[in-house]
Motif scaffolding. Structure first.
Motif, short mmCIF file in Angstrom:
data_model
loop_
_atom_site.label_atom_id
_atom_site.label_comp_id
_atom_site.label_asym_id
_atom_site.label_seq_id
_atom_site.Cartn_x
_atom_site.Cartn_y
_atom_site.Cartn_z
N HIS A 1 0.82 -1.24 -0.03
CA HIS A 1 -0.12 0.07 -0.19
C HIS A 1 0.71 1.25 0.19
CE1 HIS A 1 -3.66 -2.28 0.64
NE2 HIS A 1 -3.12 -2.82 1.65
N TYR A 2 2.28 1.00 0.18
CA TYR A 2 3.02 2.15 0.09
C TYR A 2 3.13 3.26 -0.83
CZ TYR A 2 7.11 5.39 0.21
OH TYR A 2 8.12 6.26 0.38
N ASP A 3 2.82 2.63 -2.13
CA ASP A 3 2.83 3.45 -3.31
C ASP A 3 2.00 4.76 -3.24
OD1 ASP A 3 4.82 1.78 -4.78
OD2 ASP A 3 3.20 0.42 -5.69
N ALA A 4 0.93 4.73 -2.61
CA ALA A 4 -0.11 5.62 -2.56
C ALA A 4 0.47 6.92 -1.72
CB ALA A 4 -1.33 5.19 -1.75
N LEU A 5 1.54 6.49 -0.91
CA LEU A 5 2.11 7.55 -0.12
C LEU A 5 3.60 7.99 -0.61
CD1 LEU A 5 1.53 5.55 3.42
CD2 LEU A 5 0.04 7.26 2.23
N ARG A 6 3.81 7.35 -1.71
CA ARG A 6 5.25 8.19 -2.31
C ARG A 6 5.29 9.57 -2.51
NH1 ARG A 6 8.92 3.92 -3.88
NH2 ARG A 6 7.82 2.04 -3.87
N ALA A 7 6.54 10.20 -2.19
CA ALA A 7 6.57 11.50 -2.32
C ALA A 7 7.64 11.71 -3.27
CB ALA A 7 6.97 12.29 -0.93
N PRO A 8 7.73 12.80 -4.07
CA PRO A 8 8.97 13.25 -4.86
C PRO A 8 10.10 13.76 -4.10
CG PRO A 8 7.17 15.05 -5.06
CD PRO A 8 6.49 13.75 -4.38
N GLY A 9 11.25 13.75 -4.71
CA GLY A 9 12.27 14.60 -4.21
C GLY A 9 12.99 14.10 -2.93
N LEU A 10 12.56 12.80 -2.57
CA LEU A 10 13.31 12.29 -1.36
C LEU A 10 14.89 12.00 -1.70
CD1 LEU A 10 10.70 9.60 -0.36
CD2 LEU A 10 10.99 11.96 0.50
N ASP A 11 15.59 12.06 -0.86
CA ASP A 11 17.04 11.81 -1.08
C ASP A 11 17.37 10.48 -0.76
OD1 ASP A 11 19.74 11.78 -0.73
OD2 ASP A 11 19.76 13.61 0.61
N GLU A 12 17.85 9.89 -2.01
CA GLU A 12 18.18 8.44 -1.78
C GLU A 12 19.25 7.98 -1.03
OE1 GLU A 12 16.72 6.13 -3.47
OE2 GLU A 12 15.15 7.34 -4.29
N ALA A 13 20.29 8.82 -0.84
CA ALA A 13 21.43 8.81 0.32
C ALA A 13 20.79 8.40 1.64
CB ALA A 13 22.41 9.57 0.34
N ARG A 14 19.96 9.46 2.01
CA ARG A 14 19.32 9.12 3.24
C ARG A 14 18.48 8.15 3.30
NH1 ARG A 14 20.45 14.73 2.94
NH2 ARG A 14 20.87 15.85 5.31
N LEU A 15 17.83 7.77 2.35
CA LEU A 15 17.05 6.41 2.43
C LEU A 15 17.73 5.36 2.49
CD1 LEU A 15 14.41 7.36 -0.46
CD2 LEU A 15 13.71 7.37 1.84
N ARG A 16 18.81 5.11 2.10
CA ARG A 16 19.74 3.90 2.22
C ARG A 16 20.22 3.89 3.62
NH1 ARG A 16 21.11 5.46 -3.09
NH2 ARG A 16 22.92 6.75 -2.29
N LEU A 17 20.54 4.75 4.17
CA LEU A 17 21.39 4.88 5.56
C LEU A 17 20.04 4.57 6.66
CD1 LEU A 17 23.34 5.12 7.85
CD2 LEU A 17 22.88 7.81 7.68
N TYR A 18 18.94 5.17 6.31
CA TYR A 18 18.02 5.04 7.31
C TYR A 18 17.38 3.71 7.10
CZ TYR A 18 18.21 10.10 7.85
OH TYR A 18 19.01 11.55 8.27
N ARG A 19 17.09 3.33 5.89
CA ARG A 19 16.75 1.89 5.86
C ARG A 19 17.41 0.78 6.70
NH1 ARG A 19 16.45 1.64 0.34
NH2 ARG A 19 14.56 2.83 0.56
N LEU A 20 18.59 0.94 6.44
CA LEU A 20 19.53 -0.16 7.14
C LEU A 20 19.47 0.22 8.66
CD1 LEU A 20 21.60 -2.35 7.09
CD2 LEU A 20 23.48 -0.64 6.69
N SER B 1 20.44 -8.88 4.08
CA SER B 1 20.02 -8.67 2.67
C SER B 1 20.80 -7.53 1.90
CB SER B 1 18.88 -9.02 2.31
OG SER B 1 18.39 -10.32 2.65
N LEU B 2 20.61 -6.30 2.73
CA LEU B 2 21.04 -5.17 2.41
C LEU B 2 22.64 -5.01 2.05
CD1 LEU B 2 18.89 -2.62 4.26
CD2 LEU B 2 18.86 -3.11 1.71
N LEU B 3 23.40 -5.80 3.21
CA LEU B 3 24.49 -6.22 3.11
C LEU B 3 25.07 -6.64 1.73
CD1 LEU B 3 25.97 -7.06 6.58
CD2 LEU B 3 26.51 -4.87 5.31
N LYS B 4 24.28 -7.93 1.59
CA LYS B 4 24.60 -8.63 0.13
C LYS B 4 24.55 -7.74 -0.85
CE LYS B 4 23.52 -13.18 2.24
NZ LYS B 4 22.69 -14.23 2.22
N SER B 5 23.50 -7.00 -1.04
CA SER B 5 23.28 -6.22 -2.20
C SER B 5 24.29 -5.16 -2.18
CB SER B 5 21.85 -5.67 -1.95
OG SER B 5 21.67 -4.75 -1.33
N ALA B 6 24.88 -4.60 -1.36
CA ALA B 6 25.87 -3.46 -1.24
C ALA B 6 27.12 -4.09 -1.83
CB ALA B 6 25.95 -2.84 -0.12
#
Length: 331
Positions: free
Chosen positions: A269-288, A325-330
């Protein structure tokens, strides 16, 4: 927590109900609502069949067993009447729906604990609604997206808990990414002490956190966010409008922190909440960082007397898998 923990009774909560709702109605029953780990949440049932909800902050209601938190630490234990009332007032001023506050008491006059009484929103949670009515999910998520846009339209001059920033204070640390990095490293150590797989990957996890943090460029604005916004933290009004609960963690921070949690908890259901302009570098750090925190936190919680340890172990297991899994993908 001790084995003597017990839920509050009708007799315990009657003085609070009388003070909050008036002497003309009598409290006839209470129901402790499930899900809370930091405060007690009780439905108050009155003799005219009306209801309200009581929040109770006390050591007996907090399964984490942590000492009094420092509110200047943006990631400190987000609990307490002061944080709640500050968050409630900020959301009301921002035009974001939350159960309306009917009474707050920090004097311990009516109950030997800090307490508040709010309106009872009887439409159930958004989480239940999405599972119960898949056909109605698009409309429900459209309303949720509107609420989120209203919330995130507000910014603050500094990062930190809303209660601190709105009061003119400042938080420990120099930036959001610094605080996330420090928290991630602490959670890695805590997870490694409790799980052999986390211990084996500790150095790799620490190196990846540092590498992701190094990619982030400075930022000078901070967005008002809930902090732990899953569909279980959204109630529905009788007309289907969403309202935020568990608001004590309301803060000014990077909006990417919110979106990582939204993606994790809303899933398809997240697709309905996506927002433009998010910083991909922050997303990567905050996700891990978030995955690691959802390993160490649950494993720490079940060292006490939390009544559903299996659920916490499942959360920790899932998030450890995601972090590795994020470690392996990196690599």
């Amino acid at each position: 927590m001790t084995p003597t923990r017990r839920p509050l009774t009708t007799a315990d909560l009657a003085p609070l109900a009388r003070a909050a709702l008036g002497p003309s109605r009598t409290l006839t029953g209470v129901e402790r609502l499930r899900g809370g780990t930091k405060k007690g949440v009780y439905r108050l049932i009155l003799d005219d069949d009306s209801t309200a909800v009581a929040y109770v902050w006390s050591a007996d209601e907090d399964y984490w067993g942590r000492p009094d938190p420092d509110p200047r630490d943006v990631f400190s234990h987000g609990t307490g009447l002061g944080l709640f009332t500050a968050a409630h007032d900020r959301l009301a001023a921002a035009g974001v729906r939350t159960p309306r506050l009917r009474f707050a008491d920090s004097t311990h006059t009516h109950l030997p604990a800090d307490a508040a009484v709010v309106e009872d929103l009887t439409g159930g949670s958004l989480e239940d609604a999405l599972a119960r009515d898949p056909e109605g999910a698009p409309q429900a998520m459209e309303r949720m997206a509107e609420l989120l846009a209203t919330l995130h339209a507000h910014t603050g001059p500094r990062f930190g808990k809303a209660a601190v920033v709105d009061g003119g204070g400042s938080s420990h640390g120099v930036s959001c990414e610094q605080r996330v990095t420090e928290g991630a490293l602490r959670c890695i150590a805590e997870a490694a002490a409790r799980d052999a797989r986390a211990a084996a990957a500790r150095r790799e996890l620490e190196e990846e956190v540092h590498a992701l943090a190094a990619e982030i460029r400075p930022r000078d604005h901070h967005t008002l966010i809930h902090g732990e916004l899953g569909a279980d933290h959204v109630l529905l009004t009788p007309t289907g409008q969403p309202a935020l609960i568990d608001i004590e963690g309301l803060m000014y921070f990077d909006v990417e922190h919110e979106h990582v949690f939204l993606r994790l908890r809303f899933g398809p259901h997240y697709d309905a909440l996506r927002a433009p302009g998010l910083d991909e570098a922050r997303l990567r750090l905050y996700r891990l960082s978030m995955h690691i925190g959802l390993v160490s936190g649950p494993l720490t919680l079940i060292e006490g007397d939390f009544p559903d340890p299996g659920r916490m172990r499942d959360i920790a297991e899932h998030n450890l898998h995601e972090a590795l899994s994020l470690l392996k993908s990196a690599s």
